[in-house]
Design a protein around this motif. Structure first.
Motif, mmCIF file in Angstrom:
data_model
loop_
_atom_site.group_PDB
_atom_site.id
_atom_site.type_symbol
_atom_site.label_atom_id
_atom_site.label_comp_id
_atom_site.label_asym_id
_atom_site.label_seq_id
_atom_site.Cartn_x
_atom_site.Cartn_y
_atom_site.Cartn_z
ATOM 1 N N LEU A 423 -3.726 26.695 -51.065
ATOM 2 C CA LEU A 423 -5.373 27.039 -51.068
ATOM 3 C C LEU A 423 -5.647 28.299 -50.783
ATOM 4 O O LEU A 423 -6.885 28.571 -50.893
ATOM 5 N N GLY A 424 -4.831 29.357 -50.646
ATOM 6 C CA GLY A 424 -5.251 30.640 -50.150
ATOM 7 C C GLY A 424 -5.843 30.827 -49.047
ATOM 8 O O GLY A 424 -6.783 31.648 -48.885
ATOM 9 N N LEU A 425 -5.506 29.860 -47.955
ATOM 10 C CA LEU A 425 -6.393 29.768 -46.689
ATOM 11 C C LEU A 425 -5.319 30.106 -45.507
ATOM 12 O O LEU A 425 -4.037 29.912 -45.637
ATOM 13 N N GLU A 426 -5.810 30.878 -44.411
ATOM 14 C CA GLU A 426 -4.956 30.969 -43.195
ATOM 15 C C GLU A 426 -5.434 30.172 -42.209
ATOM 16 O O GLU A 426 -6.606 30.144 -41.560
ATOM 17 N N LEU A 427 -4.755 28.906 -42.189
ATOM 18 C CA LEU A 427 -5.146 27.887 -41.283
ATOM 19 C C LEU A 427 -4.209 28.045 -39.786
ATOM 20 O O LEU A 427 -3.243 28.741 -39.567
ATOM 21 N N PRO A 428 -5.080 27.777 -38.847
ATOM 22 C CA PRO A 428 -4.799 27.941 -37.222
ATOM 23 C C PRO A 428 -3.433 26.960 -36.991
ATOM 24 O O PRO A 428 -3.367 26.043 -37.727
ATOM 25 N N SER A 429 -2.722 27.228 -35.677
ATOM 26 C CA SER A 429 -1.726 26.207 -35.475
ATOM 27 C C SER A 429 -2.035 25.215 -34.996
ATOM 28 O O SER A 429 -3.424 24.912 -34.805
ATOM 29 N N PHE A 430 -1.389 24.222 -34.849
ATOM 30 C CA PHE A 430 -1.742 22.687 -34.374
ATOM 31 C C PHE A 430 -0.966 22.548 -33.363
ATOM 32 O O PHE A 430 0.363 22.662 -33.459
ATOM 33 N N THR A 431 -1.336 21.762 -32.398
ATOM 34 C CA THR A 431 -0.696 21.449 -31.073
ATOM 35 C C THR A 431 -1.382 19.772 -31.027
ATOM 36 O O THR A 431 -2.254 19.401 -30.715
ATOM 37 N N PRO A 432 0.151 18.865 -31.197
ATOM 38 C CA PRO A 432 -0.313 17.486 -31.280
ATOM 39 C C PRO A 432 -0.834 17.249 -29.744
ATOM 40 O O PRO A 432 -0.132 17.526 -28.820
ATOM 41 N N VAL A 433 -1.544 16.061 -29.562
ATOM 42 C CA VAL A 433 -1.968 15.451 -28.477
ATOM 43 C C VAL A 433 -1.380 13.918 -28.434
ATOM 44 O O VAL A 433 -1.656 13.167 -29.443
ATOM 45 N N ALA A 434 -0.854 13.519 -27.169
ATOM 46 C CA ALA A 434 -0.538 12.128 -27.030
ATOM 47 C C ALA A 434 -1.329 11.520 -26.163
ATOM 48 O O ALA A 434 -1.584 12.066 -25.013
ATOM 49 N N GLN A 435 -1.729 10.258 -26.162
ATOM 50 C CA GLN A 435 -2.404 9.516 -25.088
ATOM 51 C C GLN A 435 -1.394 8.785 -24.375
ATOM 52 O O GLN A 435 -0.344 8.114 -24.658
ATOM 53 N N PRO A 436 -1.741 9.071 -22.969
ATOM 54 C CA PRO A 436 -0.854 8.476 -22.089
ATOM 55 C C PRO A 436 -0.828 6.817 -22.094
ATOM 56 O O PRO A 436 -1.812 6.339 -22.250
ATOM 57 N N ARG A 437 0.397 6.301 -21.800
ATOM 58 C CA ARG A 437 0.263 4.690 -21.895
ATOM 59 C C ARG A 437 0.855 4.213 -20.470
ATOM 60 O O ARG A 437 2.161 4.654 -20.357
ATOM 61 N N ARG A 438 0.624 3.291 -20.005
ATOM 62 C CA ARG A 438 1.065 2.530 -18.831
ATOM 63 C C ARG A 438 2.308 2.029 -19.239
ATOM 64 O O ARG A 438 3.446 1.901 -18.538
ATOM 65 N N PHE A 439 2.304 1.153 -20.427
ATOM 66 C CA PHE A 439 3.293 0.404 -21.009
ATOM 67 C C PHE A 439 4.019 1.271 -22.239
ATOM 68 O O PHE A 439 3.151 1.249 -23.150
ATOM 69 N N THR A 440 5.431 1.773 -22.370
ATOM 70 C CA THR A 440 5.667 2.561 -23.565
ATOM 71 C C THR A 440 6.772 1.654 -24.216
ATOM 72 O O THR A 440 7.302 0.824 -23.675
ATOM 73 N N LEU A 441 6.814 2.165 -25.453
ATOM 74 C CA LEU A 441 7.692 1.623 -26.294
ATOM 75 C C LEU A 441 9.136 1.775 -25.991
ATOM 76 O O LEU A 441 10.214 0.994 -25.926
ATOM 77 N N ALA A 442 9.310 3.143 -25.163
ATOM 78 C CA ALA A 442 10.725 3.638 -24.859
ATOM 79 C C ALA A 442 11.314 2.618 -23.929
ATOM 80 O O ALA A 442 12.430 2.306 -23.525
ATOM 81 N N SER A 443 10.170 2.102 -22.843
ATOM 82 C CA SER A 443 10.735 1.307 -21.789
ATOM 83 C C SER A 443 11.181 -0.329 -22.146
ATOM 84 O O SER A 443 11.904 -0.978 -21.321
ATOM 85 N N ILE A 444 11.118 -0.624 -23.473
ATOM 86 C CA ILE A 444 11.652 -2.006 -23.720
ATOM 87 C C ILE A 444 12.326 -1.795 -24.946
ATOM 88 O O ILE A 444 12.607 -2.959 -25.592
ATOM 89 N N TYR A 445 12.354 -0.759 -25.663
ATOM 90 C CA TYR A 445 13.321 -0.699 -26.875
ATOM 91 C C TYR A 445 14.924 -0.922 -26.803
ATOM 92 O O TYR A 445 15.409 -0.496 -25.694
ATOM 93 N N ASP A 446 15.082 -1.721 -27.679
ATOM 94 C CA ASP A 446 16.531 -1.955 -28.018
ATOM 95 C C ASP A 446 16.560 -2.511 -29.404
ATOM 96 O O ASP A 446 16.176 -2.565 -30.192
ATOM 97 N N ALA A 447 18.083 -3.115 -29.562
ATOM 98 C CA ALA A 447 18.564 -3.469 -30.923
ATOM 99 C C ALA A 447 17.801 -4.547 -31.516
ATOM 100 O O ALA A 447 17.332 -4.659 -32.615
ATOM 101 N N GLU A 448 17.217 -5.427 -30.523
ATOM 102 C CA GLU A 448 16.465 -6.560 -31.095
ATOM 103 C C GLU A 448 15.097 -6.129 -31.328
ATOM 104 O O GLU A 448 14.414 -6.661 -32.575
ATOM 105 N N ILE A 449 14.391 -5.251 -30.458
ATOM 106 C CA ILE A 449 13.448 -4.753 -31.050
ATOM 107 C C ILE A 449 13.309 -4.156 -32.402
ATOM 108 O O ILE A 449 12.604 -4.163 -33.202
ATOM 109 N N GLU A 450 14.252 -3.131 -32.684
ATOM 110 C CA GLU A 450 14.318 -2.553 -33.719
ATOM 111 C C GLU A 450 14.579 -3.384 -35.283
ATOM 112 O O GLU A 450 14.032 -3.297 -35.946
ATOM 113 N N ALA A 451 15.506 -4.448 -34.658
ATOM 114 C CA ALA A 451 15.687 -5.365 -36.001
ATOM 115 C C ALA A 451 14.450 -5.921 -36.259
ATOM 116 O O ALA A 451 14.100 -6.537 -37.427
ATOM 117 N N ALA A 452 13.658 -6.539 -35.615
ATOM 118 C CA ALA A 452 12.166 -7.184 -35.442
ATOM 119 C C ALA A 452 11.184 -6.242 -36.239
ATOM 120 O O ALA A 452 10.387 -6.592 -37.121
#
Length: 471
Positions: A423-452
């Motif tokens: 577009l011929g523009l100089e766009l600034p950098s981007f820093t992603p933000v993540a919202q904190p979660r009490r219960f995370t996917l990492a805490s429950i992830y396994d092969a059964e979750i992936e298959a589902a």
């Protein structure tokens, strides 16, 4: 029927496991249309256990099937029946040569109908009204048996085609995948000469075996080996019964002055893209709540533009939807489904102290299984954009405006500033933000979750190229 109606009665020409029960249920949703089932089945009239219809008994029909055919033709409603290759052949020439009989031809991939028939024989479940009662089984593929199945189907279809051609008639062709498509069904009603319309398909029956072919067979390799030289039955596709989504212009976001627009994927969290768009546009509020008219105006104002969306891993997006809309949200119908079908009782907001990691895993796994059933048309709950597949959301949007970039959430720091290059523009950098979660996917992830997750969102995994989720 009135004299000016195009037809006096109709027949649905089909085979076992082609979706004819579903088509019958949907036809019966229309005012003025009645489908009476398999009225010329040698074992019963209309439906299992029934021995009389319109005053004609089973014994009388067997002696003179034409009496029942004429009784159907004389009904006040536009009345019809389902007819298979092994039904009473004595009536076939009569109704096929009668131009006042509407012919609806229902077809399905023969391999799918063969496997479905084998599963029904193994489970003795021929209809599914509630996904809670679904029975599953894996079956074996027998090449000789399958060849016989295909030969019977093709022989009957060839016979029907010749009867139509030699009598100068045409038919309404209906594919298995269209059996729940309201627009197609309303088109069928129009073709039948009926003024009535429906707004939704029947909820009485659910699709029984929406899983991919490989999951239904004990020896899927036998299919590949036996049919390696041709793909006549489109075996490589992923079965998908999720309804098409229309363009969601109301969900679009655009810069007020810069030619940058964004389609947020419903259900997914905003990783900070909207704040970044306001930043690059010198703090101006990001435009939202587009109508079809205002969106066209924006497109005309920015002929050279970058329109992008952000793809999220299907499992991570589903986890967010579960947390925000089911666990902490107002999806009472989904919560009730999880409790009724999967036995998972989620606590109310004032009792969240009872919610622990074990319940979190059970609840999310149940939600994934709900999503799989819902997207395959097996529940009475509407498919909402929040948990619809990203692929369908994107397909709907492409009808309104072409997306130029499909960015992945884990590559935004690199890819968002790069949008400005074309577009011929100089766009600034981007820093992603993540919202904190009490219960995370990492805490429950396994092969059964992936298959589902893969079972629910097979379309996204395949079409968008996602691999197993990683933290």
């Amino acid at each position: 029927m009135t004299n000016d109606a195009p037809f006096d009665y109709f027949v649905v020409l089909a085979e076992m496991r082609t979706g004819s029960n579903l088509v019958e249920a949907n036809l019966n949703e229309f005012e003025g249309i009645t489908c009476e089932g398999e009225v010329f089945n040698s074992h019963f009239i209309s439906h299992e256990g029934k021995a009389e219809l319109y005053g004609v008994t089973l014994a009388e029909r067997d002696r003179n099937p034409m009496a029942l055919l004429w009784a159907i033709r004389e009904q006040a409603d536009l009345t019809g029946f389902r007819f298979f290759h092994d039904h009473d052949a004595r009536v076939l020439p009569t109704f096929m040569q009668d131009p006042r009989c509407a012919k609806i031809i229902l077809t399905r991939n023969p391999l799918d109908s063969y496997v479905s028939l084998k599963i029904a024989q193994a489970t003795q479940q021929w209809k599914l009204g509630d996904v809670k009662t679904k029975r599953s089984a894996q079956v074996g593929f027998d090449p000789a048996e399958f060849e016989d199945h295909v030969t019977r189907i093709q022989s009957f279809q060839t016979q029907i085609l010749r009867m139509l051609q030699t009598s100068g008639q045409t038919a309404f062709y209906l594919a298995y995948e269209d059996a729940n498509d309201v627009e197609v069904l309303n088109g069928l009603a129009t073709w039948l000469g009926m003024a009535s319309r429906i707004e939704a398909p029947s909820r009485k029956l659910k699709r029984q075996n929406p899983e991919p072919l490989e999951q239904k067979l004990t020896n899927p390799g036998a299919v590949r080996e036996g049919m390696a030289r041709l793909d006549r039955f489109n075996l490589s596709r992923t079965p998908n019964f999720e309804p098409r989504r229309g363009p969601m212009v109301w969900g679009l976001r655009a810069c007020a002055t810069l030619p940058v627009a964004y389609l947020p994927i419903p259900g997914a969290p905003d990783p900070g893209v909207l704040d970044w768009m306001a930043k690059i546009d010198e703090g101006r509020p990001v435009q939202a709540d587009f109508t079809a008219h205002t969106w066209r105006e924006w497109l005309r104002t920015h002929p050279r533009r970058a329109l992008f969306t952000v793809l999220h891993h299907p499992l991570a997006r589903a986890h967010e939807v579960y947390l925000r809309q089911v666990l902490h949200g107002q999806r009472a119908n989904v919560r009730a489904f999880l409790a009724r079908v999967h036995g998972v009782e989620l606590p109310e907001k004032d009792a969240m102290n009872r919610y622990d990691t074990a319940l979190h895993r059970a609840g999310f796994l149940a939600f994934l299984r709900f999503a799989a059933a819902n997207l395959n048309g097996q529940t009475a709950i509407a498919v909402l954009p929040a948990w619809a597949s990203q692929t369908k959301v994107i397909e709907g949007m492409m009808g309104q405006a072409a997306l130029h970039n499909l960015l992945r959430v884990d590559g935004l720091a690199r890819d968002l500033p790069a949008l400005g290059r074309d577009l011929g523009l100089e766009l600034p950098s981007f820093t992603p933000v993540a919202q904190p979660r009490r219960f995370t996917l990492a805490s429950i992830y396994d092969a059964e979750i992936e298959a589902a997750g893969r079972a629910a969102y097979a379309l996204d995994y395949e079409a968008l190229g996602f691999e197993d989720w990683t933290a």
